[in-house]
Design a protein around this motif. Structure first.
Motif, PDB file in Angstrom:
ATOM      1  N   CYS A  45       0.770  -1.121  -0.092  1.00  0.00           N
ATOM      2  CA  CYS A  45      -0.176   0.119  -0.098  1.00  0.00           C
ATOM      3  C   CYS A  45       0.859   1.245   0.172  1.00  0.00           C
ATOM      4  O   CYS A  45       1.498   1.509   1.008  1.00  0.00           O
ATOM      5  CB  CYS A  45      -0.960  -0.022   1.219  1.00  0.00           C
ATOM      6  N   TYR A  56      -4.229   5.797   6.968  1.00  0.00           N
ATOM      7  CA  TYR A  56      -3.879   5.725   5.498  1.00  0.00           C
ATOM      8  C   TYR A  56      -3.730   4.541   4.939  1.00  0.00           C
ATOM      9  O   TYR A  56      -3.853   4.370   3.564  1.00  0.00           O
ATOM     10  CB  TYR A  56      -2.322   6.284   5.340  1.00  0.00           C
ATOM     11  N   TYR A  57      -3.749   3.351   5.669  1.00  0.00           N
ATOM     12  CA  TYR A  57      -3.981   2.110   5.075  1.00  0.00           C
ATOM     13  C   TYR A  57      -5.694   1.706   4.714  1.00  0.00           C
ATOM     14  O   TYR A  57      -6.429   2.580   5.242  1.00  0.00           O
ATOM     15  CB  TYR A  57      -3.559   0.731   5.787  1.00  0.00           C
ATOM     16  N   ALA A  58      -5.909   0.751   4.107  1.00  0.00           N
ATOM     17  CA  ALA A  58      -7.250   0.389   3.838  1.00  0.00           C
ATOM     18  C   ALA A  58      -7.874   0.373   5.003  1.00  0.00           C
ATOM     19  O   ALA A  58      -9.053   0.865   5.230  1.00  0.00           O
ATOM     20  CB  ALA A  58      -7.251  -0.814   2.889  1.00  0.00           C
ATOM     21  N   LYS A  61      -9.208   3.399   6.547  1.00  0.00           N
ATOM     22  CA  LYS A  61      -9.940   4.402   5.547  1.00  0.00           C
ATOM     23  C   LYS A  61     -11.494   3.661   5.932  1.00  0.00           C
ATOM     24  O   LYS A  61     -12.375   4.415   5.636  1.00  0.00           O
ATOM     25  CB  LYS A  61      -9.593   4.703   4.161  1.00  0.00           C
ATOM     26  N   CYS A  86      -4.375   8.543  -1.595  1.00  0.00           N
ATOM     27  CA  CYS A  86      -4.818   6.985  -1.551  1.00  0.00           C
ATOM     28  C   CYS A  86      -4.477   7.118  -3.248  1.00  0.00           C
ATOM     29  O   CYS A  86      -5.181   7.850  -3.761  1.00  0.00           O
ATOM     30  CB  CYS A  86      -6.077   6.668  -1.286  1.00  0.00           C
ATOM     31  N   ASN A  87      -3.712   6.104  -3.853  1.00  0.00           N
ATOM     32  CA  ASN A  87      -3.697   5.842  -5.311  1.00  0.00           C
ATOM     33  C   ASN A  87      -4.869   5.382  -6.024  1.00  0.00           C
ATOM     34  O   ASN A  87      -4.856   5.008  -7.109  1.00  0.00           O
ATOM     35  CB  ASN A  87      -2.348   5.128  -5.724  1.00  0.00           C
ATOM     36  N   CYS A  89      -5.293   2.013  -6.066  1.00  0.00           N
ATOM     37  CA  CYS A  89      -4.448   1.343  -6.956  1.00  0.00           C
ATOM     38  C   CYS A  89      -5.079  -0.171  -6.940  1.00  0.00           C
ATOM     39  O   CYS A  89      -4.650  -1.163  -7.687  1.00  0.00           O
ATOM     40  CB  CYS A  89      -3.043   1.073  -6.453  1.00  0.00           C
ATOM     41  N   CYS A  92      -4.867  -3.318  -2.186  1.00  0.00           N
ATOM     42  CA  CYS A  92      -5.806  -3.636  -0.808  1.00  0.00           C
ATOM     43  C   CYS A  92      -7.028  -4.436  -1.223  1.00  0.00           C
ATOM     44  O   CYS A  92      -7.379  -5.573  -0.404  1.00  0.00           O
ATOM     45  CB  CYS A  92      -6.193  -2.545   0.044  1.00  0.00           C
ATOM     46  N   PHE A 108     -13.579   3.383  -0.900  1.00  0.00           N
ATOM     47  CA  PHE A 108     -12.869   4.836  -1.235  1.00  0.00           C
ATOM     48  C   PHE A 108     -13.289   5.732  -2.445  1.00  0.00           C
ATOM     49  O   PHE A 108     -13.207   6.726  -2.194  1.00  0.00           O
ATOM     50  CB  PHE A 108     -11.305   4.609  -1.086  1.00  0.00           C
TER      51      PHE A 108
HETATM   52  S1  SF4 Z   1      -6.238   1.547  -3.225  1.00  0.00           S
HETATM   53 FE1  SF4 Z   1      -3.818   1.346  -2.720  1.00  0.00          FE
HETATM   54  S2  SF4 Z   1      -3.126   3.042  -1.834  1.00  0.00           S
HETATM   55 FE2  SF4 Z   1      -5.132   3.191  -1.568  1.00  0.00          FE
HETATM   56  S3  SF4 Z   1      -5.513   2.125   0.413  1.00  0.00           S
HETATM   57 FE3  SF4 Z   1      -5.633   0.546  -1.271  1.00  0.00          FE
HETATM   58  S4  SF4 Z   1      -3.574  -0.176  -1.386  1.00  0.00           S
HETATM   59 FE4  SF4 Z   1      -3.447   1.755  -0.191  1.00  0.00          FE
END
Ligand code: SF4
Ligand code: SF4
Length: 407
Positions: A45, A56-58, A61, A86-87, A89, A92, A108
């Protein structure tokens, strides 16, 4: 009311069963370790790795989403900053879904839509993107009349004046960044080398809307989507090829059900694979002697499972040695450029790109190859910041080299 493509919309509260039963098990904070031999690379992450706070981790949030729902928490600037650092991405979600069947990244995305609806999002820095869209129909301040300049001198059809089988949709980022001129021209030229009948919209091309969707402004995204869908359907094309993985993402995930049934959407890596393996119309005659590592863009890999095709294209290039990152395929680390992060948190974005560059160096690569303009931009920034000899290429550039052609 502006025209929209969704009659009813998914809202955050529909995912209550996800955020309210997150057990804080933290499985989402690492890769699938059975597919990553070196523990140095077990973190996945970018946000949690950079900021080192649970929020800041999933897992953190998800708790913010639950707190918003129960009104134990009220939105404030700290919550906004965490949500936008948060990318998106999906790493998570990749981990969590396997074990818990929860969708943290979707939570998110919908939190951002809620933030925009309620006026506490996006980040102030994101306003510049919307301002440029308003003025130029692209988020990067590229004057409208210059949008088609990337194609100058290429024998592409002008779809505003004539028909073609294939719409090559360059995308705002490839069209606006002079450093990405070679990749986008290589992509269009490779399709023509493969015998496809290719046209573009030149200066009439509009943003696909993806940057607005990423920051949670679904209304604005849908005004672009609606206009693009109407145009694409009227063009009479059979295939839309996008070199940008973000354009391909929204075309496949958001536009597809509104497009004419006979229109197929392909990201460039899929189109190149098709030409190579199905049409058998690309003749790789030139050696490309290089050790390269393939970086899976998040919106191509985890979002659409496109792991094998770009690798198959690279494996067919004579002289090329294909390496793998420790964090590869579904375990891939974001380049740092996802989720609108580079505009609001440029240092964080660069931090992640440098980490990925470190990993490319660790596996002995001479070049990183990928197929996304944001990844290309981030890796080039990291190379510059670290004064690294690493080269960065778009997949289409490698294909053109193998064809013995230049742009
Ligand atoms: S989407 Fe990516 S940056 Fe955002 S919490 Fe999940 S792993 Fe982390
Ligand atoms: S998001 Fe999923 S994997 Fe992460 S802590 Fe919650 S339940 Fe566990």
């Amino acid at each position: 009311m502006k025209k929209r493509i969704t009659a009813t919309r998914q809202v955050l509260e529909e995912l209550q069963a996800d955020y309210s039963i997150c057990t804080k098990c933290k499985i989402c904070q690492g890769v699938h370790v059975q597919f990553c031999a070196d523990s140095r690379f077990w973190r996945n992450c970018p946000a949690g790795t950079r900021y080192r706070w649970e929020a800041y981790y999933a897992s953190g949030k998800m708790e913010l989403a639950r707190g918003l729902h129960t009104k134990e928490l009220a939105p404030n600037e700290v919550m906004r900053d965490i949500l936008y650092a948060c990318n998106l991405c999906s790493s998570c979600q990749e981990q969590c879904y396997e074990v818990k069947q929860l969708l943290p990244t979707r939570v998110f995305e919908l939190m951002r839509e809620k933030a925009v609806r309620e006026g506490w999002g996006p980040m102030p820095e994101h306003k510049a993107l919307a301002d440029s869209l308003e003025k130029n129909d692209n988020p990067w301040n590229l004057p409208k009349k210059k949008r088609g300049d990337w194609a100058k001198g290429l024998p592409l059809k002008d779809l505003n004046k004539e028909k073609a089988e294939v719409l090559f949709f360059a995308g705002c980022t490839y069209a606006a960044d002079p450093a990405l001129l070679k990749p986008v021209r290589a992509a269009a030229l490779s399709l023509m080398e493969g015998g496809w009948d290719v046209g573009t919209l030149k200066a009439e091309e509009l943003c696909c809307g993806a940057p607005m969707l990423l920051i949670g402004d679904r209304d604005y995204f849908e005004t672009y989507a609606f206009e693009n869908i109407e145009r694409f359907n009227a063009l009479g094309v059979k295939t839309i090829v996008a070199p940008c993985s973000h354009c391909a993402w929204v075309f496949k995930e958001e536009y597809a059900e509104h497009l004419n049934e006979d229109i197929k959407v392909m990201q460039i890596s899929e189109a190149l694979w098709w030409l190579l393996r199905k049409d058998k119309s690309l003749d790789f005659t030139s050696e490309v002697k290089m050790k390269v590592v393939w970086h899976d863009p998040c919106k191509l890999g985890r979002r659409f499972d496109q792991y094998k095709k770009p690798r198959a294209v690279l494996e067919a290039v004579p002289g090329l040695e294909l390496l793998e990152f420790h964090r590869s395929m579904f375990n891939s680390l974001c380049c740092g450029g996802g989720g609108g992060v580079p505009y609001a948190f440029p240092d964080f974005a660069l931090y992640t790109a440098k980490e990925r560059l470190f990993e490319a160096e660790a596996v002995g690569a001479e070049a990183i190859v990928t197929s996304c303009p944001y990844c290309l931009q981030m890796f080039r920034k990291a190379v510059e910041a670290k004064e690294s000899p690493m080269k960065v290429y778009d997949l289409a550039e490698i294909v053109l080299m193998a064809l013995g052609k230049e742009v």
